[in-house]
Every structure is written in C-alpha cells, then in structure tokens.
Scaffold this motif. Sequence first.
Motif, PDB file in Angstrom:
ATOM      1  N   GLY A   6      41.037 -15.854 -34.472  1.00  0.00           N
ATOM      2  CA  GLY A   6      40.386 -16.000 -33.195  1.00  0.00           C
ATOM      3  C   GLY A   6      39.693 -14.565 -32.966  1.00  0.00           C
ATOM      4  N   TYR A   7      40.234 -13.425 -33.248  1.00  0.00           N
ATOM      5  CA  TYR A   7      39.364 -12.411 -33.393  1.00  0.00           C
ATOM      6  C   TYR A   7      38.073 -12.310 -34.099  1.00  0.00           C
ATOM      7  CZ  TYR A   7      38.662  -7.328 -33.467  1.00  0.00           C
ATOM      8  OH  TYR A   7      38.068  -6.016 -33.316  1.00  0.00           O
ATOM      9  N   ARG A   8      38.374 -12.810 -35.301  1.00  0.00           N
ATOM     10  CA  ARG A   8      37.242 -12.948 -36.330  1.00  0.00           C
ATOM     11  C   ARG A   8      35.993 -13.798 -35.676  1.00  0.00           C
ATOM     12  NH1 ARG A   8      40.258 -13.940 -42.277  1.00  0.00           N
ATOM     13  NH2 ARG A   8      41.711 -11.817 -42.264  1.00  0.00           N
ATOM     14  N   LEU A   9      36.422 -14.747 -34.994  1.00  0.00           N
ATOM     15  CA  LEU A   9      35.154 -15.578 -34.406  1.00  0.00           C
ATOM     16  C   LEU A   9      34.690 -14.898 -33.400  1.00  0.00           C
ATOM     17  CD1 LEU A   9      34.148 -18.427 -34.001  1.00  0.00           C
ATOM     18  CD2 LEU A   9      35.953 -19.065 -32.612  1.00  0.00           C
ATOM     19  N   ALA A  10      35.290 -14.242 -32.481  1.00  0.00           N
ATOM     20  CA  ALA A  10      34.929 -13.734 -31.489  1.00  0.00           C
ATOM     21  C   ALA A  10      33.798 -12.410 -31.954  1.00  0.00           C
ATOM     22  CB  ALA A  10      35.721 -12.843 -30.619  1.00  0.00           C
ATOM     23  N   ARG A  11      34.182 -11.852 -33.026  1.00  0.00           N
ATOM     24  CA  ARG A  11      33.306 -10.440 -33.831  1.00  0.00           C
ATOM     25  C   ARG A  11      32.049 -11.134 -34.363  1.00  0.00           C
ATOM     26  NH1 ARG A  11      36.481  -8.984 -30.778  1.00  0.00           N
ATOM     27  NH2 ARG A  11      34.447  -9.271 -29.682  1.00  0.00           N
ATOM     28  N   LYS A  12      32.255 -12.235 -35.038  1.00  0.00           N
ATOM     29  CA  LYS A  12      31.096 -12.982 -35.571  1.00  0.00           C
ATOM     30  C   LYS A  12      30.030 -13.358 -34.628  1.00  0.00           C
ATOM     31  CE  LYS A  12      33.603 -14.449 -39.853  1.00  0.00           C
ATOM     32  NZ  LYS A  12      32.681 -13.775 -40.881  1.00  0.00           N
ATOM     33  N   LEU A  13      30.514 -13.868 -33.644  1.00  0.00           N
ATOM     34  CA  LEU A  13      29.869 -14.420 -32.643  1.00  0.00           C
ATOM     35  C   LEU A  13      28.952 -13.227 -31.941  1.00  0.00           C
ATOM     36  CD1 LEU A  13      32.039 -17.073 -30.533  1.00  0.00           C
ATOM     37  CD2 LEU A  13      29.839 -17.458 -31.797  1.00  0.00           C
ATOM     38  N   ASP A  14      29.527 -12.017 -31.865  1.00  0.00           N
ATOM     39  CA  ASP A  14      28.980 -10.765 -31.307  1.00  0.00           C
ATOM     40  C   ASP A  14      27.853 -10.262 -32.116  1.00  0.00           C
ATOM     41  OD1 ASP A  14      30.583 -10.511 -29.144  1.00  0.00           O
ATOM     42  OD2 ASP A  14      32.106  -9.038 -29.813  1.00  0.00           O
ATOM     43  N   ALA A  15      28.395 -10.455 -33.623  1.00  0.00           N
ATOM     44  CA  ALA A  15      27.197 -10.026 -34.592  1.00  0.00           C
ATOM     45  C   ALA A  15      26.147 -11.107 -34.489  1.00  0.00           C
ATOM     46  CB  ALA A  15      27.925 -10.004 -35.908  1.00  0.00           C
ATOM     47  N   THR A  16      26.278 -12.279 -34.257  1.00  0.00           N
ATOM     48  CA  THR A  16      25.439 -13.395 -34.287  1.00  0.00           C
ATOM     49  C   THR A  16      24.350 -13.024 -32.957  1.00  0.00           C
ATOM     50  OG1 THR A  16      26.732 -14.754 -35.537  1.00  0.00           O
ATOM     51  CG2 THR A  16      24.822 -15.814 -34.060  1.00  0.00           C
ATOM     52  N   ARG A  17      25.102 -12.590 -31.934  1.00  0.00           N
ATOM     53  CA  ARG A  17      24.233 -12.308 -30.624  1.00  0.00           C
ATOM     54  C   ARG A  17      23.244 -11.251 -30.926  1.00  0.00           C
ATOM     55  NH1 ARG A  17      28.479 -11.487 -28.009  1.00  0.00           N
ATOM     56  NH2 ARG A  17      28.669 -13.499 -27.171  1.00  0.00           N
ATOM     57  N   ARG A  18      23.764 -10.242 -31.634  1.00  0.00           N
ATOM     58  CA  ARG A  18      22.867  -8.981 -31.707  1.00  0.00           C
ATOM     59  C   ARG A  18      21.757  -9.520 -32.622  1.00  0.00           C
ATOM     60  NH1 ARG A  18      27.972  -6.533 -32.247  1.00  0.00           N
ATOM     61  NH2 ARG A  18      27.967  -6.543 -34.599  1.00  0.00           N
ATOM     62  N   PRO A  55      31.168 -17.846 -21.008  1.00  0.00           N
ATOM     63  CA  PRO A  55      30.836 -16.413 -20.933  1.00  0.00           C
ATOM     64  C   PRO A  55      30.315 -15.908 -22.363  1.00  0.00           C
ATOM     65  CG  PRO A  55      33.089 -16.774 -20.069  1.00  0.00           C
ATOM     66  CD  PRO A  55      32.581 -18.109 -20.590  1.00  0.00           C
ATOM     67  N   ASP A  56      30.547 -16.602 -23.425  1.00  0.00           N
ATOM     68  CA  ASP A  56      29.963 -16.066 -24.627  1.00  0.00           C
ATOM     69  C   ASP A  56      28.553 -16.523 -25.004  1.00  0.00           C
ATOM     70  OD1 ASP A  56      29.916 -18.793 -25.417  1.00  0.00           O
ATOM     71  OD2 ASP A  56      31.394 -18.340 -26.990  1.00  0.00           O
ATOM     72  N   SER A 106      50.447 -20.585 -33.835  1.00  0.00           N
ATOM     73  CA  SER A 106      51.132 -19.496 -33.380  1.00  0.00           C
ATOM     74  C   SER A 106      51.141 -19.793 -31.697  1.00  0.00           C
ATOM     75  CB  SER A 106      50.157 -18.083 -33.487  1.00  0.00           C
ATOM     76  OG  SER A 106      48.866 -18.398 -32.998  1.00  0.00           O
ATOM     77  N   GLY A 107      50.486 -20.387 -31.317  1.00  0.00           N
ATOM     78  CA  GLY A 107      50.680 -20.635 -29.683  1.00  0.00           C
ATOM     79  C   GLY A 107      50.009 -19.785 -28.856  1.00  0.00           C
ATOM     80  N   ARG A 108      49.181 -18.744 -29.641  1.00  0.00           N
ATOM     81  CA  ARG A 108      48.500 -17.452 -28.920  1.00  0.00           C
ATOM     82  C   ARG A 108      47.149 -17.764 -29.166  1.00  0.00           C
ATOM     83  NH1 ARG A 108      52.053 -13.421 -28.416  1.00  0.00           N
ATOM     84  NH2 ARG A 108      50.481 -11.993 -28.415  1.00  0.00           N
ATOM     85  N   ILE A 109      46.397 -17.348 -27.935  1.00  0.00           N
ATOM     86  CA  ILE A 109      44.879 -17.370 -28.272  1.00  0.00           C
ATOM     87  C   ILE A 109      44.274 -15.968 -27.543  1.00  0.00           C
ATOM     88  CG2 ILE A 109      44.717 -18.152 -25.597  1.00  0.00           C
ATOM     89  CD1 ILE A 109      42.171 -19.725 -26.832  1.00  0.00           C
ATOM     90  N   LEU A 110      43.463 -15.646 -28.324  1.00  0.00           N
ATOM     91  CA  LEU A 110      42.508 -14.518 -27.923  1.00  0.00           C
ATOM     92  C   LEU A 110      42.028 -14.434 -26.510  1.00  0.00           C
ATOM     93  CD1 LEU A 110      41.596 -11.548 -29.319  1.00  0.00           C
ATOM     94  CD2 LEU A 110      39.507 -12.725 -29.476  1.00  0.00           C
ATOM     95  N   SER A 111      42.523 -13.471 -25.692  1.00  0.00           N
ATOM     96  CA  SER A 111      41.941 -13.545 -24.357  1.00  0.00           C
ATOM     97  C   SER A 111      40.762 -13.520 -24.068  1.00  0.00           C
ATOM     98  CB  SER A 111      42.339 -12.268 -23.535  1.00  0.00           C
ATOM     99  OG  SER A 111      42.111 -11.063 -24.133  1.00  0.00           O
ATOM    100  N   GLU A 112      39.738 -13.014 -25.063  1.00  0.00           N
ATOM    101  CA  GLU A 112      38.353 -13.090 -24.925  1.00  0.00           C
ATOM    102  C   GLU A 112      37.816 -14.627 -25.082  1.00  0.00           C
ATOM    103  OE1 GLU A 112      34.738 -10.960 -27.321  1.00  0.00           O
ATOM    104  OE2 GLU A 112      36.630 -10.410 -27.649  1.00  0.00           O
TER     105      GLU A 112
END
Length: 442
Positions: free
Chosen positions: A191-203, A373-374, A402-408
């Motif tokens: 999930g963290y990798r997905l969020a950071r790749k979306l950030d890079a794509t946005r930039r 929000p993204d 894992s039952g866990r999701i990145l809050s972002e």
Amino acid sequence: MGVDLDVVFSDGNVIAALIYSDLVRSPWPLFCIYGPPRRAKRKRFWVKLEEMVKDFSGPWAAFGDFNSIKESGEKKGGSNVSEKLYEQHWSYLGFSGPAFTWTNRREGLANIKERLDQCLCDYVWQKMFPKAGIRHLSNSNSDHNPILMDTYMEDTTPDRPFRFEAMWTKEESSKEVVEDAWLTSVEGSQGYRLARKLDATRRELKRWNKKCFGNSRERIKELEAKIAQLQVSNPARENLELKASLNLELDDWLEREDLKWKQKSRELWTKVGDRNTRFFHLSTLVRRRRKRINEIKLEDGSWINTREEIQHCFNENFKSLYQSECNDVLEDLENLIEPCISEEENEELCRVPSREEIRKVVFKMKSLKAPGPDNFPTLFYKHYWETVGNQIILATQSFFRSGRILSELNETFIALIPKKNGSCNFNQFCLINLWNVCYKVI
C-alpha cells in the motif's frame, strides 16, 4: 453566487431581463443591446432605451453591440464619426483586453477597427458592484470580439490542486510519463509503494503537462492573446494569414476542451465519443450552481455567507454530531446476534481475491466518477492498466492477508449535497463520500 435571469421584454434591438442574485436582495434590470446599424434609427433607439430605463426603478446596466462610438479614440481607420451615447448621469464601465471589439478584416489603409461593444450603468449599480468591469475577449472566427461582464473582477486566482485530466489519455506520450514515474524504487508495504508511485506520477504529470502537453486553458489563453495582439497590429497580409493560422490552432485546442468538460460535467450516460462541449459546460455550471452553498441560517435565525463562517459552522456541527458519549457498554456483545453466515461463506469472504477478480472490479467502475483525495479517477487505472495494474493488485491482496490498510489510502473527501432547492441549514444537506480507487476496490 447564484444568479437567475427572467426575460421581461425583447425585440430586434434589446432584450430586457431582471437579474436575481444571492448578494442583492432585489432584482435589477439588465439590457442586452444590439444597436441599429443605421444612424437615423439609432436616435429613436436611444430615446426608447431612456424610456425603458425610467420605467425600471433602482440600479440597472446595459451592455452589448451599440453599433456606435462616443469618441474618436474608439475608432482606428476610416472617418471618425462619434455620437452621444447616453445621458450625463449614466456611467461608462471600463474594460480590460483589446482596445477594439470589431474589425472589417481588410488590409492596409482599408482596415477599420472600432469599439462598438460597450457597457453602461447608473451610479447606484456601479456602487452596488464596485469591482465590476468588462473583459474584451479574443475571437476565433468572428469579426466581433465577445465581451464578458464581470461583477467582481479579481487580478489573482487561487492555486488549484492536482487533477488528472481525461484529455491526457489522448496523448501517447502520457504513457511514457506514467511508465517512467512507476519505475520509482520504493521500499515498504504494498500500500505504501502504491501511494508513493502515485505521488511520483502526480509530480511527473504536472511537469509534463506544463512543459510538453500544456494546460489547455493556458494554451487557449495564449492563442487568444496572440490573436488579440494581431488585431491591434498593422493589418498587413502576413498578419492576417498568421491570424487565420492561429484561429485553426485555437479550434484544435477547443476540441480538447470537450473531453475536459465531459469529465467535469459527470454526465455518465453520454458516450465518450460524443462531442458537445457546450452541453458538458452547461451541465458543469448547473451542477456546480446546484451544489454551491451560498449562505447558512443559524439556529438563532441569523445568516452567514462568507466561506470562513460557513466552514466553521459545518466543522462545529460535525464535531457535535460525531462526539462520543460515555455510555455503559455491555460486557458480552458476541452473543447479542446469532451467527447467520456459515463457515464456508466466511472463508469465501475472507479469502484473498485473485488478480482477475480485482481487474474485473476496476474495469466495472465508472471511468469518470468523482475521484478521492489522490485525484486519480478510475479512468487512470483503466487506461494505464498494463503499467499500474500490478501494484494495485498487490496492494489489495496485501490488505486481505494482513487486515491492515495504509491510512493515506483510506482518506476520504466528504461532499455536502443539498437535499432540496434552497437548503440553508446543516440538516438539509446529505453527505457523499469520495473514496480513492484502491479503497473502493477493497
């Protein structure tokens, strides 16, 4: 600010309408003018307009093509024949943009330019709208420049957040931008990798949009500015040919605006291939106006209408609504509801979804539904699935393991939608959650 218009009279030279707006409690008349081309008829027209103005009490404004000038500085070329346009107690509203609004499009000494399009008002109207002005816009295919009456002209505009534009998918080079951004090396959970790749794509998309593709609105404004500059330059053959070429390029960019306004209009039932920018534009304006919150009535009967006051009001109401109270909680809650799901059903619900199941879920979603929000709509994932699909699959499967999701990824926009026309208090709005695509998939 919401505005309503009620036409009360019309003929070949004037359309009289009453304007109702939220900031002005009583309506005021607006006269849309097309002055008679012949000077002999214009005198009778001005007498008629003066009589109509006197029939309406209160502030008023009149704008349009008057087909006449009031001073020699409003004409370039040909013979200067100015005439009285209005009474002394009427005011001339200033303008911004090209000095002339009409040209005969001829070459050399035969070229004539005039400021035929004007706006007049009385002192009360100008006092009511102290920041009002007229914008002379650039034309693409007409000998007249359109004019825009702006009752609140501002020099600065607020910064806008990132928005993925559907029209970007029409450019092949956008795939390379997404592919390069997606190659960003990231360590951490899926999930963290997905969020950071979306950030890079946005930039990268923002940089590409500015340098290579260009914001369509900015490009259109740039072309209009060049056309406006040519309109006030020497009417030589090369300038007229350049202006014609720029008009063709402007038309091409206006076509790109079609998909942009379709995305904003949320008209999901219309096919992507249909081109009707005016319809999409109108749908967008109607939707925005219907959902705009102009003023709120408080419990004590008073009204608030500023953005800061309305924001504070809703924040306090949400805090009160979701504030927890210290209630006694039963110790044994598990036995309150008898099991209604079998072990087999429970295992099916808890199993990790397959790659194909996740792909089908994504592709069944509406492409241009309002994003979370993204600010990446489902269209982004569908169009670039070969590049981004694997990561959203891994992030989804990771949650089920894992039952866990990145809050972002779990962040949500809350939109307030009026339940009826004229909604004016907290209880008259319903809440709509706008989730990120990954969260909706899960």
